[in-house]
Design a protein around this motif. Structure first.
Motif, PDB file in Angstrom:
ATOM      1  N   ILE A 177       0.954  -1.418  -0.126  1.00 55.39           N
ATOM      2  CA  ILE A 177      -0.190   0.106  -0.144  1.00 55.39           C
ATOM      3  C   ILE A 177       0.603   0.971   0.013  1.00 55.39           C
ATOM      4  CG2 ILE A 177      -2.002   1.429   1.645  1.00 55.39           C
ATOM      5  CD1 ILE A 177      -3.001  -1.612   1.775  1.00 55.39           C
ATOM      6  N   ARG A 178       2.620   0.920   0.483  1.00 60.38           N
ATOM      7  CA  ARG A 178       2.480   2.899   1.370  1.00 60.38           C
ATOM      8  C   ARG A 178       3.608   2.756  -0.430  1.00 60.38           C
ATOM      9  NH1 ARG A 178       4.884   0.073   5.440  1.00 60.38           N
ATOM     10  NH2 ARG A 178       3.804   1.004   7.748  1.00 60.38           N
ATOM     11  N   ARG A 179       3.662   1.627  -1.226  1.00 55.42           N
ATOM     12  CA  ARG A 179       4.272   1.456  -2.568  1.00 55.42           C
ATOM     13  C   ARG A 179       3.476   2.355  -3.181  1.00 55.42           C
ATOM     14  NH1 ARG A 179       4.387  -1.650  -7.119  1.00 55.42           N
ATOM     15  NH2 ARG A 179       3.290  -3.256  -5.623  1.00 55.42           N
ATOM     16  N   TRP A 180       2.461   1.702  -3.496  1.00 56.88           N
ATOM     17  CA  TRP A 180       1.337   2.780  -4.023  1.00 56.88           C
ATOM     18  C   TRP A 180       1.438   3.574  -4.219  1.00 56.88           C
ATOM     19  CZ3 TRP A 180      -0.812   1.204  -8.845  1.00 56.88           C
ATOM     20  CH2 TRP A 180      -1.329   0.130  -8.913  1.00 56.88           C
ATOM     21  N   LEU A 181       1.052   3.948  -3.307  1.00 54.45           N
ATOM     22  CA  LEU A 181       0.643   5.697  -2.881  1.00 54.45           C
ATOM     23  C   LEU A 181       2.374   6.706  -3.025  1.00 54.45           C
ATOM     24  CD1 LEU A 181      -0.512   5.431   1.098  1.00 54.45           C
ATOM     25  CD2 LEU A 181      -1.600   5.690  -1.611  1.00 54.45           C
ATOM     26  N   HIS A 182       2.866   6.234  -3.388  1.00 48.74           N
ATOM     27  CA  HIS A 182       4.232   6.908  -3.607  1.00 48.74           C
ATOM     28  C   HIS A 182       4.688   7.046  -5.081  1.00 48.74           C
ATOM     29  CE1 HIS A 182       5.214   6.326   0.445  1.00 48.74           C
ATOM     30  NE2 HIS A 182       6.217   7.702   0.432  1.00 48.74           N
ATOM     31  N   ARG A 183       3.701   5.789  -5.976  1.00 47.56           N
ATOM     32  CA  ARG A 183       3.509   5.496  -7.273  1.00 47.56           C
ATOM     33  C   ARG A 183       2.894   6.805  -8.067  1.00 47.56           C
ATOM     34  NH1 ARG A 183       4.580   0.397 -10.425  1.00 47.56           N
ATOM     35  NH2 ARG A 183       2.792   1.152 -10.979  1.00 47.56           N
ATOM     36  N   PRO A 184       3.489   7.475  -8.949  1.00 51.44           N
ATOM     37  CA  PRO A 184       2.705   8.573  -9.958  1.00 51.44           C
ATOM     38  C   PRO A 184       1.068   8.128  -9.824  1.00 51.44           C
ATOM     39  CG  PRO A 184       4.855   7.852 -11.282  1.00 51.44           C
ATOM     40  CD  PRO A 184       4.812   7.655  -9.919  1.00 51.44           C
ATOM     41  N   ASP A 185       1.674   6.854 -10.230  1.00 49.27           N
ATOM     42  CA  ASP A 185       0.093   6.572 -11.107  1.00 49.27           C
ATOM     43  C   ASP A 185      -0.584   6.207 -10.323  1.00 49.27           C
ATOM     44  OD1 ASP A 185       1.828   4.577 -10.965  1.00 49.27           O
ATOM     45  OD2 ASP A 185       1.786   3.142 -12.704  1.00 49.27           O
ATOM     46  N   CYS A 186      -0.820   6.000  -9.056  1.00 51.03           N
ATOM     47  CA  CYS A 186      -1.407   5.580  -7.784  1.00 51.03           C
ATOM     48  C   CYS A 186      -2.586   5.398  -7.130  1.00 51.03           C
ATOM     49  CB  CYS A 186      -1.383   5.954  -6.437  1.00 51.03           C
ATOM     50  SG  CYS A 186      -2.000   6.078  -4.864  1.00 51.03           S
TER      51      CYS A 186
ATOM     52  N   ALA B 129      -8.792   6.540  -5.875  1.00 50.56           N
ATOM     53  CA  ALA B 129      -9.397   5.078  -4.949  1.00 50.56           C
ATOM     54  C   ALA B 129      -8.306   5.300  -4.321  1.00 50.56           C
ATOM     55  CB  ALA B 129      -9.901   3.511  -5.385  1.00 50.56           C
ATOM     56  N   ILE B 130      -7.141   4.462  -3.978  1.00 48.78           N
ATOM     57  CA  ILE B 130      -6.509   3.947  -2.809  1.00 48.78           C
ATOM     58  C   ILE B 130      -5.663   5.542  -2.914  1.00 48.78           C
ATOM     59  CG2 ILE B 130      -4.107   3.675  -2.224  1.00 48.78           C
ATOM     60  CD1 ILE B 130      -4.675   2.005  -5.011  1.00 48.78           C
ATOM     61  N   LYS B 131      -5.994   6.919  -3.055  1.00 51.30           N
ATOM     62  CA  LYS B 131      -5.330   8.139  -2.326  1.00 51.30           C
ATOM     63  C   LYS B 131      -6.703   8.589  -1.445  1.00 51.30           C
ATOM     64  CE  LYS B 131      -2.985   9.714  -7.096  1.00 51.30           C
ATOM     65  NZ  LYS B 131      -2.068  10.707  -7.201  1.00 51.30           N
ATOM     66  N   GLN B 132      -7.862   8.795  -2.187  1.00 50.20           N
ATOM     67  CA  GLN B 132      -8.916   8.702  -1.655  1.00 50.20           C
ATOM     68  C   GLN B 132      -8.873   8.034   0.141  1.00 50.20           C
ATOM     69  OE1 GLN B 132     -11.243  11.151  -1.852  1.00 50.20           O
ATOM     70  NE2 GLN B 132      -9.989  12.075  -3.215  1.00 50.20           N
ATOM     71  N   LEU B 133      -9.057   6.598  -0.309  1.00 47.31           N
ATOM     72  CA  LEU B 133      -9.043   5.755   1.223  1.00 47.31           C
ATOM     73  C   LEU B 133      -8.089   6.385   2.333  1.00 47.31           C
ATOM     74  CD1 LEU B 133      -8.898   2.535  -0.622  1.00 47.31           C
ATOM     75  CD2 LEU B 133     -10.981   3.744   0.895  1.00 47.31           C
TER      76      LEU B 133
ATOM     77  N   ASP C 251      -6.253   8.623   7.602  1.00 44.08           N
ATOM     78  CA  ASP C 251      -5.241  10.004   7.754  1.00 44.08           C
ATOM     79  C   ASP C 251      -6.352  10.677   8.763  1.00 44.08           C
ATOM     80  OD1 ASP C 251      -2.999   9.130   7.401  1.00 44.08           O
ATOM     81  OD2 ASP C 251      -3.066  10.703   4.798  1.00 44.08           O
ATOM     82  N   LYS C 252      -7.472  10.877   8.428  1.00 45.88           N
ATOM     83  CA  LYS C 252      -8.808  11.535   8.768  1.00 45.88           C
ATOM     84  C   LYS C 252      -8.848  10.984  10.450  1.00 45.88           C
ATOM     85  CE  LYS C 252     -10.562  15.016   5.636  1.00 45.88           C
ATOM     86  NZ  LYS C 252     -11.784  14.766   5.102  1.00 45.88           N
TER      87      LYS C 252
END
Length: 256
Positions: free
Chosen positions: A94-103, A106-110, A115-116
């Motif tokens: 999951i961390r790897r996906w979040l650091h990819r430019p093509d993430c 949907a994962i970004k919104q999650l 974080d909230k």
């Protein structure tokens, strides 16, 4: 840690090894143990990493002890370990996906929602180091990543080396209680510390022979008068061991 102290350690170890078979005759018939060789390398580590307190393995041993007490429901032989590794790998993915430019969006919104709900482990603390508390006393205080407390809360965290005034030599004492002191600029912390009495002249301090070892013998009795200090007057925690004739040896646990 200084070069002189590291060299003193090496000299003491060399002296001990050379006289080992004289002091302990039963060792003459055995072969040298690996520990005898390993202890010689501590000199190199002192120069590389500083005092032993900064890099010894006791925290990891304590963590292993905590893990061993976990309830496994008798699933041993790899089941629990496999679950832990799979969870770690999923988190890393999951961390790897979040650091990819093509993430994926949907994962970004999650991540935003997550974080909230939960503070990230690597988030910078937004709170002040000392939070104002109601009442005049508090159980403990944190300073520079170290916890200090009054003797009634935790006796081990109450023994310290400190400077009664900025220009004085550090002395050993015991924190009796910690006070929240209101001021026009906010609350500050006052530590009420009773110093240990100096050793009587007719009693012997065996640690005087080892100037490179930060240990001093005091009387086990505390002074009747107390010093009121702030946290920045503390030099380090102190380890205390009581031995004969009302004496206590206190070791400076400074990490520097």
């Amino acid at each position: 840690m200084t070069t002189a102290r590291a060299e003193a350690f090496r000299d003491y170890v060399d002296f001990w090894v050379k006289h080992l078979r004289t002091l302990f005759p039963h060792t003459r018939e055995g072969i040298a143990r690996p520990n005898i060789h390993a202890i010689g390398h501590i000199y190199d580590f002192l120069l590389l990493f500083g005092p032993v307190l900064s890099w010894w393995c006791f925290p990891f041993e304590r963590l292993i002890g905590a893990v061993q007490k976990l309830n496994t429901n008798d699933h041993i032989g790899g089941v629990m370990e496999s679950t832990m590794i799979k969870t770690l790998v999923r988190t890393a993915n999951i961390r790897r996906w979040l650091h990819r430019p093509d993430c994926p969006e949907a994962i970004k919104q999650l991540k935003v929602l997550f974080d909230k709900s939960f503070v990230p482990a690597n988030a910078t603390s937004q709170t002040k180091e000392f939070v104002e508390m109601k009442g005049t006393r508090r159980a403990y205080a944190s300073f520079d990543g170290v916890n200090f407390s009054g003797v009634d809360t935790h006796a081990g965290n109450a023994n310290i080396f400190y400077r009664p005034s900025p220009n004085q030599t550090p002395v050993a004492g015991q924190i009796q209680w910690i006070e929240n002191k209101p001021t026009p600029d906010g609350t500050i912390l006052h530590l009420h510390v009773q110093p240990y009495e100096r050793l009587s002249k007719h009693l012997y301090d065996p640690f005087l022979r080892y100037p490179h070892f930060s240990a001093t013998t005091y009387s086990s009795t505390l002074s009747a008068s107390a010093n009121i200090i702030t946290l920045d007057a503390i030099v380090a925690h102190a380890a205390r061991f009581d031995y004969s004739l009302g004496r206590s040896v206190l070791v400076n646990l400074s990490r520097h």
